[in-house]
Design an enzyme around this catalytic site. Structure first.
Site, PDB file in Angstrom:
ATOM      1  N   ASP A  75      -0.841   7.686  -2.561  1.00  0.00           N
ATOM      2  CA  ASP A  75       0.211   7.447  -3.535  1.00  0.00           C
ATOM      3  C   ASP A  75       0.919   8.724  -3.939  1.00  0.00           C
ATOM      4  OD1 ASP A  75      -2.232   8.170  -4.859  1.00  0.00           O
ATOM      5  OD2 ASP A  75      -1.343   7.564  -6.775  1.00  0.00           O
ATOM      6  N   GLU A 135      -4.210   7.589  -7.217  1.00  0.00           N
ATOM      7  CA  GLU A 135      -4.785   8.836  -7.718  1.00  0.00           C
ATOM      8  C   GLU A 135      -3.921   9.464  -8.802  1.00  0.00           C
ATOM      9  OE1 GLU A 135      -5.546  13.205  -7.945  1.00  0.00           O
ATOM     10  OE2 GLU A 135      -3.690  12.173  -7.384  1.00  0.00           O
TER      11      GLU A 135
END
Length: 370
Positions: A75, A135
């Site tokens: 991400d 994350e």
């Protein structure tokens, strides 16, 4: 499955980095990219592959006496008009959201999977590859945390390497991160008769002054210097242009050295704002993730530092090395991106950092750097 173009681990690392950047994957929307990563890993033929939500796990099972875990998040922070990627040939910079943090590292991981995850490959260690989601948001959503809860055995190894941006240096351990919200009460009134109210925004002045004067502590642990920081990251208040506000909140982020645990970090912040709380403010902890000590005395970590050939430095920021450290697994950060460019509008990676990072890791994983 996804309609993204297939990912080819045999492509050069620059091509792979661009392909990953050009697949938008802001936290919470990693599914399509995870599909493409999963398909690429399954096609290699030498890896056991498993999917846990939008985390993709792959590993060799060669029966070797040691295992190295390589991990990277898929991400990014929200896009800032910087996707698709843009290559500036004159400066050797690849621009785009996630180039530094951390799709360049993911590309290196895919290249290593393509090299060591095929039938007949002979790495010096069994290898595990973990590509995970979420994350960049609060810890409760972290995909590696989900893997730890549901498939913890996949995370065990003799060494974990997080391909977070480190500009080609080894960064050891990581800081802890804590967020609190301070709510300042007031009493609403017409601004023409402000003396009848209590302005909550004005009440935040003492909190802001405390933050501006805060002396940041520096801690040297195993030759790695961690600098702490306490900062306001958000302030909210106000009702209308003619109303004295009756509420104001200040969100504060504490980045703390790994010699403090979560409880000690919270106790310190409560001590810093004790006067504000005594004056009526409320303090609520909304997120707290502990850091990780460098752990460089562990043989597997020391061997990797020796292989790279340069001393390690402190990781200024929180990474999932903390999660591995909590399991007793030595872990370091090592990747081609520049951490100072992470999350910026002008985020980029230097193209000439990509291949050296891949080469250093390939040499260590093949045993040729010993």
């Amino acid at each position: 499955m996804t309609d993204l173009p297939p990912l080819d681990p045999a492509a050069d690392v620059l091509t792979l980095t661009r392909a990953l950047v050009d697949a938008p994957s802001v936290s919470g929307s990693e599914g399509a990219l995870a599909d493409a990563v999963e398909a690429a890993l399954r096609a290699l033929g030498g890896l056991e592959v498993e999917r846990v939500g939008d985390a993709v796990l792959a590993r060799t099972n060669l029966g070797l006496p040691t295992r190295v875990v390589l991990a990277g998040h898929l991400d990014t922070v929200p896009i800032a008009d910087n996707v698709p990627s843009r290559l500036d040939g004159s400066t050797g910079r690849l621009y785009g959201c996630g180039t530094s943090d951390m799709k360049a590292g993911d590309a290196v991981m895919l290249r290593l999977a393509g090299r060591f995850g095929v039938p007949g490959a002979a790495p010096a260690h069994d290898l595990t590859f973990v590509f995970y989601d979420n994350e960049e948001v609060e810890a409760v959503k972290n995909g590696l945390g989900r893997v730890a809860r549901e498939r913890r055995g996949w995370l065990y190894g003799d060494l974990a390497i997080l391909l977070e941006p480190t500009d080609g240096e080894i960064e050891a351990g990581c800081q802890g991160t804590l967020r609190v919200v301070l709510e300042i009460p007031g009493r609403r009134a017409h601004s023409a008769r402000s003396w009848l109210g209590v302005n909550a925004i004005h009440g935040a002045a003492g909190i802001l002054a405390t933050l501006a004067a805060y002396p940041a502590r520096e801690v040297d642990i195993d030759g790695c210097v961690y600098r702490e920081g306490l900062n306001a990251v958000r302030i909210e208040g106000g009702v209308a242009g003619n109303v004295v506000p009756d509420a104001c909140t200040v969100t504060v982020n504490f980045r703390y050295a790994p010699d403090r645990d979560e409880d000690a970090a919270e106790a310190h912040v409560r001590e810093v704002f004790a006067d504000a709380v005594a004056a009526g403010a409320t303090l609520t902890v909304v997120d707290n993730a502990g850091g990780a000590l460098p752990g460089l005395s562990e043989p597997a970590a020391a061997a990797f530092v020796a292989a790279v050939g340069r001393p390690a430095r402190a990781k200024l920021g929180w990474t999932d090395v903390a999660r591995f450290a909590a399991f007793g697994i030595p872990a370091v950060n090592y990747g081609p991106g520049d951490p100072q460019l992470a999350h910026t509008r002008e985020e980029h990676v230097l193209v000439d950092r990509l291949q050296p990072a891949e080469d250093a890791l390939a040499a260590h994983l093949s045993g040729s750097s010993a």
